[in-house]
Design a protein around this motif. Sequence first.
Motif, PDB file in Angstrom:
ATOM      1  N   VAL A   9       0.849  -1.200   0.000  1.00 13.75           N
ATOM      2  CA  VAL A   9       0.000   0.000   0.000  1.00 13.75           C
ATOM      3  C   VAL A   9       0.880   1.244   0.000  1.00 13.75           C
ATOM      4  CG1 VAL A   9      -1.629   1.354   1.376  1.00 13.75           C
ATOM      5  CG2 VAL A   9      -1.993  -1.098   1.094  1.00 13.75           C
ATOM      6  N   SER A  12       2.542   1.737  -3.390  1.00 14.22           N
ATOM      7  CA  SER A  12       1.604   2.244  -4.396  1.00 14.22           C
ATOM      8  C   SER A  12       1.334   3.730  -4.201  1.00 14.22           C
ATOM      9  CB  SER A  12       0.292   1.462  -4.325  1.00 14.22           C
ATOM     10  OG  SER A  12      -0.655   2.006  -5.212  1.00 14.22           O
ATOM     11  N   TRP A  68      -1.275  -1.469  -6.731  1.00 14.46           N
ATOM     12  CA  TRP A  68      -2.551  -1.354  -6.040  1.00 14.46           C
ATOM     13  C   TRP A  68      -3.430  -2.579  -6.306  1.00 14.46           C
ATOM     14  CZ3 TRP A  68      -3.988   1.145  -2.021  1.00 14.46           C
ATOM     15  CH2 TRP A  68      -5.340   1.283  -1.713  1.00 14.46           C
ATOM     16  N   VAL A  84      -4.901   5.478   1.208  1.00 14.90           N
ATOM     17  CA  VAL A  84      -4.587   6.378   0.099  1.00 14.90           C
ATOM     18  C   VAL A  84      -4.391   7.791   0.634  1.00 14.90           C
ATOM     19  CG1 VAL A  84      -5.498   7.371  -2.048  1.00 14.90           C
ATOM     20  CG2 VAL A  84      -5.718   4.929  -1.623  1.00 14.90           C
TER      21      VAL A  84
END
Length: 124
Positions: A9, A12, A68, A84
Motif C-alpha cells: 500500500v 503504491s 494497487w 490512500v
Amino acid sequence: MTIRIFLLVLLSVTISAVAQVALKRGMSGPIVQRALDGSELVPKLIAVGMSPMVFLGLALYAVGAVVWLLVLAKIDVSQAYPFVGIGFLITLGFGVLLLGETVTLARIIGIAFVSVGIVVLSRS
C-alpha cells in the motif's frame, strides 16, 4: 493487514505521489507552457504528450496501479482505501522538498485531520 500488504500500500501511494511531482514538473516546463498559451488544441496535446516528465508521471501511475491491484487481491477495498490518504502527506513532503512549495497553516491542519482519519479508519 500484514506488514507485506501495508508495504505494498505504501509503495503504491508513494509511486502515485512521485507521479504527481513528475506531472507537475512536466506541465511546468517551458515547451508545454508556451503551447498552453496558444489557442490551438493539437499543439497543446503534442507538447504535453512529448514531455518526458509527463510521460514518466503517467508511466508511474500505471506502475502504481499494478501495485494497487496486488493490494486489492489480498484485502478488502474498504480496508485498503483509507491508506490512500497517506498520499496527501507524501505529496506534501515531495512538493516542499522537490518543488519548493510552501506549507501553510491550513495545509498543516488539513493534513492533521487526514492523518487522524487514517488512524481511526485503520483501527476499525
